[in-house]
Design a protein around this motif. Structure first.
Motif, mmCIF file in Angstrom:
data_model
loop_
_atom_site.group_PDB
_atom_site.id
_atom_site.type_symbol
_atom_site.label_atom_id
_atom_site.label_comp_id
_atom_site.label_asym_id
_atom_site.label_seq_id
_atom_site.Cartn_x
_atom_site.Cartn_y
_atom_site.Cartn_z
ATOM 1 N N UNK A 106 -40.366 -20.584 19.551
ATOM 2 C CA UNK A 106 -41.787 -20.334 19.873
ATOM 3 C C UNK A 106 -42.660 -21.532 19.496
ATOM 4 N N UNK A 107 -43.817 -21.601 20.144
ATOM 5 C CA UNK A 107 -44.752 -22.687 19.856
ATOM 6 C C UNK A 107 -45.358 -22.545 18.468
ATOM 7 N N UNK A 108 -45.866 -23.665 17.964
ATOM 8 C CA UNK A 108 -46.658 -23.638 16.744
ATOM 9 C C UNK A 108 -45.872 -23.452 15.468
ATOM 10 N N UNK A 109 -46.631 -23.090 14.434
ATOM 11 C CA UNK A 109 -46.053 -22.911 13.112
ATOM 12 C C UNK A 109 -46.608 -21.637 12.486
ATOM 13 N N UNK A 116 -38.777 -15.802 13.805
ATOM 14 C CA UNK A 116 -38.473 -16.926 14.680
ATOM 15 C C UNK A 116 -39.157 -18.205 14.204
ATOM 16 N N UNK A 117 -40.394 -18.080 13.727
ATOM 17 C CA UNK A 117 -41.130 -19.243 13.231
ATOM 18 C C UNK A 117 -40.518 -19.776 11.930
ATOM 19 N N UNK A 142 -50.031 -15.567 10.704
ATOM 20 C CA UNK A 142 -50.673 -16.170 11.876
ATOM 21 C C UNK A 142 -49.735 -17.193 12.495
ATOM 22 N N UNK A 143 -49.803 -17.270 13.821
ATOM 23 C CA UNK A 143 -49.126 -18.326 14.561
ATOM 24 C C UNK A 143 -50.173 -19.381 14.870
ATOM 25 N N UNK A 144 -49.967 -20.593 14.343
ATOM 26 C CA UNK A 144 -50.942 -21.665 14.524
ATOM 27 C C UNK A 144 -50.492 -22.564 15.665
ATOM 28 N N UNK A 145 -51.306 -22.610 16.737
ATOM 29 C CA UNK A 145 -51.016 -23.471 17.885
ATOM 30 C C UNK A 145 -52.244 -24.337 18.133
ATOM 31 N N UNK A 146 -52.067 -25.642 17.933
ATOM 32 C CA UNK A 146 -53.200 -26.569 18.125
ATOM 33 C C UNK A 146 -54.439 -26.118 17.344
ATOM 34 N N UNK A 147 -54.264 -25.821 16.086
ATOM 35 C CA UNK A 147 -55.325 -25.398 15.157
ATOM 36 C C UNK A 147 -55.877 -24.008 15.441
#
Length: 259
Positions: free
Chosen positions: A30-33, A65-66, A46-51
């Protein structure tokens, strides 16, 4: 190839496998962190994607997954570093094992060493114990031994030019008064004496009891396991590790031979 060289090759192979597995696992990650905030009574995820922070409290699978993504990225980074460092160490490493040095001796030194070894009585056999029915295995020194494992020990000693006695009469007896004949006795150049016993039938209780009595006698006569008494044994399949035998000879006996 000595133990270090084998270990470093195995470790490089392991790190390569870990790197490939981690890279494969990152495909489709998955995207982000992941970000976690401690609340009064719970933790929010929280899933952080581009802030941008997206609350994923209700999605435990995504949280897992993260976490897995982070772990695999860490493995990719560290495995890459490890492979580079280990490969450099493998390239720079120069074995100073006696056997390796002998193989690289200049011609004059190699010839002189070969001639000196010709004049060394490399091995002796107790003719009183010798029997063609039991001593069926040939060694490079000409001594006939009882097992293939003893061939490995005898040939390793011969390879390093170390004289030995096979099944010599021991000065002591067991508590029952029985005579003892160690498998090998090695009298070193500095006067140090090793007794080497190789045990092949440890699956049999009676054999183990017999060896225990011999250990008792050796101890009483100043032979201590790990010092001047060397003990090796066959595995449950009846074999022994030639590399281990070589390591014992190089690290324990050779230093007493002037090398």
């Amino acid at each position: 190839m000595n133990l270090f060289e084998i270990i470093i090759k195995q470790e490089i192979a392991y790190q390569v496998t870990r790197l490939e597995q981690a890279k494969s696992a990152l495909i489709g990650a998955p995207e982000g962190r992941l970000k976690a905030r401690q609340r009064a009574k719970e933790v929010s995820y929280y899933q952080v994607i581009n802030k941008r922070e997206i609350n994923i409290n209700g999605n435990k699978r995504l949280v897992q997954q993260l976490i897995k993504k982070y772990v695999n990225k860490f493995i990719v980074r560290t495995a890459s570093i490890n492979i580079k460092a280990l490969s450099k160490a493998e390239k720079l490493y120069c074995s100073n094992d006696i056997d390796n040095i002998f193989k690289k001796l200049p011609k004059s030194y190699a010839t002189a060493n070969k001639e000196l070894l010709k004049n060394v009585k490399s091995a002796t056999q107790n003719t009183f114990l010798y029997s063609p029915e039991t001593h069926i295995h040939n060694t490079k020194s000409g001594v006939k031994v009882r097992s293939k494992s003893e061939v490995i020990i005898a040939d390793t000693l011969t390879k390093y030019g170390i004289p030995f006695e096979y099944e010599p009469l021991f000065e002591g007896r067991t508590e029952e008064g029985k005579r003892m004949n160690p498998d090998f006795r090695i009298k070193c150049a500095d006067g140090y004496v090793f007794i080497w016993e190789h045990w092949g039938l440890l699956m049999e209780i009676s054999y183990c009891m017999q060896q225990g009595k011999k250990l008792n006698a050796y101890q009483k006569h100043g032979y201590v396991v790990g010092e001047n008494l060397i003990l090796t044994a066959d595995d449950d399949k009846g074999g022994c590790n030639a590399q281990t035998i070589d390591e014992i000879v190089r690290t324990k006996i050779l230093p007493h031979m002037g090398y």
